[in-house]
Design a protein around this motif. Structure first.
Motif, PDB file in Angstrom:
ATOM      1  N   THR A   1      22.428  54.008   1.293  1.00 30.97           N
ATOM      2  CA  THR A   1      21.241  54.804   0.996  1.00 30.97           C
ATOM      3  C   THR A   1      20.044  54.492   1.883  1.00 30.97           C
ATOM      4  N   ASN A   2      19.841  53.214   2.152  1.00 30.61           N
ATOM      5  CA  ASN A   2      18.624  52.802   2.858  1.00 30.61           C
ATOM      6  C   ASN A   2      18.927  52.323   4.270  1.00 30.61           C
ATOM      7  N   LEU A   3      17.892  52.294   5.089  1.00 27.76           N
ATOM      8  CA  LEU A   3      18.046  51.780   6.444  1.00 27.76           C
ATOM      9  C   LEU A   3      17.307  50.455   6.571  1.00 27.76           C
ATOM     10  N   TYR A   4      17.996  49.491   7.147  1.00 29.12           N
ATOM     11  CA  TYR A   4      17.412  48.152   7.272  1.00 29.12           C
ATOM     12  C   TYR A   4      17.355  47.734   8.739  1.00 29.12           C
ATOM     13  N   ASP A   5      16.482  46.764   9.008  1.00 29.34           N
ATOM     14  CA  ASP A   5      16.447  46.169  10.344  1.00 29.34           C
ATOM     15  C   ASP A   5      17.435  45.005  10.420  1.00 29.34           C
ATOM     16  N   PHE A   6      17.525  44.280   9.306  1.00 35.40           N
ATOM     17  CA  PHE A   6      18.474  43.162   9.242  1.00 35.40           C
ATOM     18  C   PHE A   6      19.264  43.234   7.945  1.00 35.40           C
ATOM     19  N   ILE A   7      20.539  42.880   8.029  1.00 33.30           N
ATOM     20  CA  ILE A   7      21.340  42.734   6.816  1.00 33.30           C
ATOM     21  C   ILE A   7      22.009  41.364   6.896  1.00 33.30           C
ATOM     22  N   LEU A   8      21.713  40.528   5.913  1.00 32.40           N
ATOM     23  CA  LEU A   8      22.346  39.210   5.853  1.00 32.40           C
ATOM     24  C   LEU A   8      23.471  39.302   4.835  1.00 32.40           C
ATOM     25  N   ILE A   9      24.683  39.020   5.269  1.00 28.70           N
ATOM     26  CA  ILE A   9      25.837  39.192   4.378  1.00 28.70           C
ATOM     27  C   ILE A   9      26.585  37.887   4.177  1.00 28.70           C
ATOM     28  N   ASP A  10      26.613  37.449   2.916  1.00 29.96           N
ATOM     29  CA  ASP A  10      27.438  36.304   2.559  1.00 29.96           C
ATOM     30  C   ASP A  10      28.889  36.798   2.530  1.00 29.96           C
ATOM     31  N   LEU A  11      29.763  36.127   3.248  1.00 36.40           N
ATOM     32  CA  LEU A  11      31.156  36.605   3.292  1.00 36.40           C
ATOM     33  C   LEU A  11      31.899  36.344   1.985  1.00 36.40           C
ATOM     34  N   GLY A  12      31.479  35.337   1.246  1.00 38.10           N
ATOM     35  CA  GLY A  12      32.184  35.012   0.000  1.00 38.10           C
ATOM     36  C   GLY A  12      31.483  35.587  -1.208  1.00 38.10           C
ATOM     37  N   LEU A  13      31.688  36.881  -1.450  1.00 35.92           N
ATOM     38  CA  LEU A  13      31.078  37.529  -2.613  1.00 35.92           C
ATOM     39  C   LEU A  13      32.107  37.613  -3.729  1.00 35.92           C
ATOM     40  N   PRO A  14      31.656  37.593  -4.999  1.00 34.45           N
ATOM     41  CA  PRO A  14      32.612  37.565  -6.106  1.00 34.45           C
ATOM     42  C   PRO A  14      33.429  38.855  -6.226  1.00 34.45           C
ATOM     43  N   ASP A  15      32.822  39.982  -5.909  1.00 36.30           N
ATOM     44  CA  ASP A  15      33.448  41.276  -6.215  1.00 36.30           C
ATOM     45  C   ASP A  15      33.848  42.072  -4.979  1.00 36.30           C
ATOM     46  N   TYR A  16      33.614  41.533  -3.798  1.00 37.93           N
ATOM     47  CA  TYR A  16      33.739  42.383  -2.621  1.00 37.93           C
ATOM     48  C   TYR A  16      34.168  41.542  -1.444  1.00 37.93           C
ATOM     49  N   GLU A  17      34.921  42.133  -0.558  1.00 40.82           N
ATOM     50  CA  GLU A  17      35.268  41.448   0.679  1.00 40.82           C
ATOM     51  C   GLU A  17      34.074  41.585   1.625  1.00 40.82           C
ATOM     52  N   GLY A  18      33.479  40.457   1.956  1.00 44.40           N
ATOM     53  CA  GLY A  18      32.284  40.478   2.809  1.00 44.40           C
ATOM     54  C   GLY A  18      32.487  41.237   4.111  1.00 44.40           C
ATOM     55  N   LEU A  19      33.673  41.111   4.690  1.00 50.49           N
ATOM     56  CA  LEU A  19      33.929  41.798   5.962  1.00 50.49           C
ATOM     57  C   LEU A  19      33.942  43.324   5.788  1.00 50.49           C
ATOM     58  N   ASP A  20      34.342  43.784   4.588  1.00 49.77           N
ATOM     59  CA  ASP A  20      34.294  45.234   4.316  1.00 49.77           C
ATOM     60  C   ASP A  20      32.849  45.718   4.250  1.00 49.77           C
TER      61      ASP A  20
END
Ligand code: CA
Length: 227
Positions: free
Chosen positions: A42-61
């Motif tokens: 929905t939104n546009l960001y300048d930076f996205i910090l993604i933890d690869l080990g999320l409980p419900d989601y594959e971080g790489l996805d």
């Protein structure tokens, strides 16, 4: 600049949010991949910090989605995983950088600055526009040798964002989203960006004409830099 922090460790998220807010970033936080996925679409960001080990989601996805829906965002992956494999895969998928936990906040900040320099091709963090000198690192605007101290943080952010996206017209809603975050509602947008630009011009005009801030009728604003 706005940052989406996707991290399920709440203490770390809070620490990142406080730190980056102090560094003048606008932060949004998500503790799980599902809500992050919605925000990214929905939104546009300048930076996205993604933890690869999320409980419900594959971080790489999530990283793939970020590259698809937020192609201009710089993605930094955060990983506790010792495996080199995930980091390599993340970089292969287009992550701009990665940090292995635990990492220092100052290192994160300097990596983000390096990404900005790289992405916007900044050779120098001091930009000369007419008789004005805009220092993106120290966040100051000077006219010749005179430092202009009437410019507010937000006004500086507006000028800096236009400089980084030089030679490109940015709409009022783009400026609003990246500098105030997505919380502001759309109806309100155009007027207050115009009001801020008007204030900036007025303040700078006390020193010299800031004719480098161009109004693009019906669209938004731009700053042209030839070098
Ligand atoms: Ca985690």
């Amino acid at each position: 600049m706005n940052v989406l922090i996707v991290e399920d460790e709440k203490a770390l998220t809070a620490e990142l949010e406080i730190f980056l807010t102090n560094c003048n970033y606008i932060c949004e936080t998500c503790f799980d991949g599902t809500s992050a996925s919605e925000r990214i679409a929905t939104n546009l960001y300048d930076f996205i910090l993604i933890d690869l080990g999320l409980p419900d989601y594959e971080g790489l996805d999530l990283l793939k989605e970020a590259k698809k829906y937020n192609p201009e965002a710089a993605c930094i992956i955060l990983t506790a995983r010792a495996e080199v494999y995930d980091r390599i895969k993340g970089l292969d998928l287009g992550a701009d950088d990665y940090l292995a936990k635990p990492f220092s906040l100052l290192e994160l900040q300097s990596r983000m600055q390096a990404i900005i320099r790289r992405k916007f091709g900044l050779k120098n963090s001091v930009i000369t526009l007419g008789d004005f000198l805009i220092d993106l690192t120290n966040r100051t605007i000077a006219h010749g040798e005179t430092l202009i101290n009437t410019i507010t943080k937000k006004e500086f952010d507006l000028v800096a964002y236009l400089i980084l996206h030089k030679n490109r017209t940015l709409t009022r809603s783009q400026l609003s989203e990246h500098i105030w975050g997505s919380i502001v509602n759309d109806d309100y947008d155009s007027n207050y960006i115009d009001a801020h630009i008007k204030n900036i011009r007025k303040k700078l005009n006390a020193y010299g004409a800031p004719d480098w801030i161009e109004t693009v009728r019906g669209l938004g604003y731009r700053i042209n830099i030839n070098n």
